[in-house]
Scaffold this motif. Structure first.
Motif, mmCIF file in Angstrom:
data_model
loop_
_atom_site.group_PDB
_atom_site.id
_atom_site.type_symbol
_atom_site.label_atom_id
_atom_site.label_comp_id
_atom_site.label_asym_id
_atom_site.label_seq_id
_atom_site.Cartn_x
_atom_site.Cartn_y
_atom_site.Cartn_z
ATOM 1 N N TRP A 175 0.821 -1.215 0.000
ATOM 2 C CA TRP A 175 0.000 0.000 0.000
ATOM 3 C C TRP A 175 0.851 1.258 0.000
ATOM 4 O O TRP A 175 0.500 2.258 -0.627
ATOM 5 N N LEU A 176 1.996 1.217 0.682
ATOM 6 C CA LEU A 176 2.885 2.380 0.678
ATOM 7 C C LEU A 176 3.485 2.589 -0.714
ATOM 8 O O LEU A 176 3.524 3.718 -1.212
ATOM 9 N N CYS A 177 3.940 1.518 -1.341
ATOM 10 C CA CYS A 177 4.495 1.627 -2.697
ATOM 11 C C CYS A 177 3.438 2.117 -3.674
ATOM 12 O O CYS A 177 3.723 2.943 -4.553
ATOM 13 N N LEU A 178 2.209 1.608 -3.516
ATOM 14 C CA LEU A 178 1.120 2.045 -4.390
ATOM 15 C C LEU A 178 0.830 3.530 -4.193
ATOM 16 O O LEU A 178 0.628 4.261 -5.172
ATOM 17 N N LEU A 179 0.842 3.986 -2.937
ATOM 18 C CA LEU A 179 0.612 5.408 -2.652
ATOM 19 C C LEU A 179 1.673 6.283 -3.320
ATOM 20 O O LEU A 179 1.341 7.275 -3.987
ATOM 21 N N CYS A 180 2.939 5.915 -3.143
ATOM 22 C CA CYS A 180 4.030 6.719 -3.701
ATOM 23 C C CYS A 180 3.990 6.729 -5.223
ATOM 24 O O CYS A 180 4.135 7.782 -5.858
#
Length: 200
Positions: free
Chosen positions: A38-43
């Motif tokens: 989810w963090l990678c997707l957000l960035c």
């Protein structure tokens, strides 16, 4: 169409590659193996929005509001100093039971921090809206420029997911409190160095 796409991919990758606050945070979460997807997707999605806006000419807004970069810079300075202090304080305390157990802050807290690193960083606007936006004008409007933008967006997804999940390769050496302490000291110092660079 292939040439503009390759140019967009290479341009975005070169700009993202430099170790910054956002990359350090993604690396840290990757090492902790928590909320990585989810963090990678957000960035990557945030970059996609900004790159698309830059290619479509959103950088023109900055010329209408010339004071905007200054406000963003001071917001970024404040955030970097605070987060750097938190990492140095964590290193001083040495309480890494959660990290060693593969746990971290909640998903929403992690995403909020990731969003702050992304949207409070004035360099991300320079890279995406200004530089990528400017380079995209070398290609005719329409399909070639769209291919350039798609290449740049793809590069962001490849980079962040590669960094987040690739960090697991370092997991074997991150099995001690001392290793996490060293990492936090390095991250804290990088944050402060970036803040000082913004001020100057």
């Amino acid at each position: 169409m292939l040439s503009p796409a390759i140019t967009g991919f290479a341009t975005a990758f070169a700009l993202i590659l430099a170790i910054g606050a956002q990359n350090a945070f993604v690396l840290r979460q990757g090492l902790a193996r928590t909320h990585v997807f989810w963090l990678c997707l957000l960035c990557a999605a945030s970059d996609a929005i900004l790159i698309t806006a830059g290619v479509l000419g959103f950088g023109y807004i900055v010329t209408l509001y010339p004071g905007l970069p200054l406000y963003m810079a001071w917001g970024g300075v404040a955030f970097l100093f605070v987060y750097g202090a938190l990492r140095l304080h964590a290193a001083w305390q040495g309480a890494y039971a959660m990290q060693l157990a593969g746990q971290s802050a909640s998903l929403w807290a992690t995403l909020a921090t990731g969003a702050a690193f992304t949207w409070l960083n004035p360099h991300v606007y320079l890279d995406t809206l200004a530089l990528i936006g400017a380079i995209s004008t070398e290609f005719p409007s329409g399909a070639p420029r769209m291919a350039f933008g798609i290449g740049a967006v793809t590069s962001s997804f490849v980079f962040f997911f590669g960094l987040g999940y690739g960090a697991r390769l370092l997991a074997p050496i991150m099995q001690s409190t001392q290793a996490w302490r060293i990492l936090d000291v390095l991250i804290g110092l990088v944050m402060w160095a970036l803040a000082i660079k913004l001020i100057s």
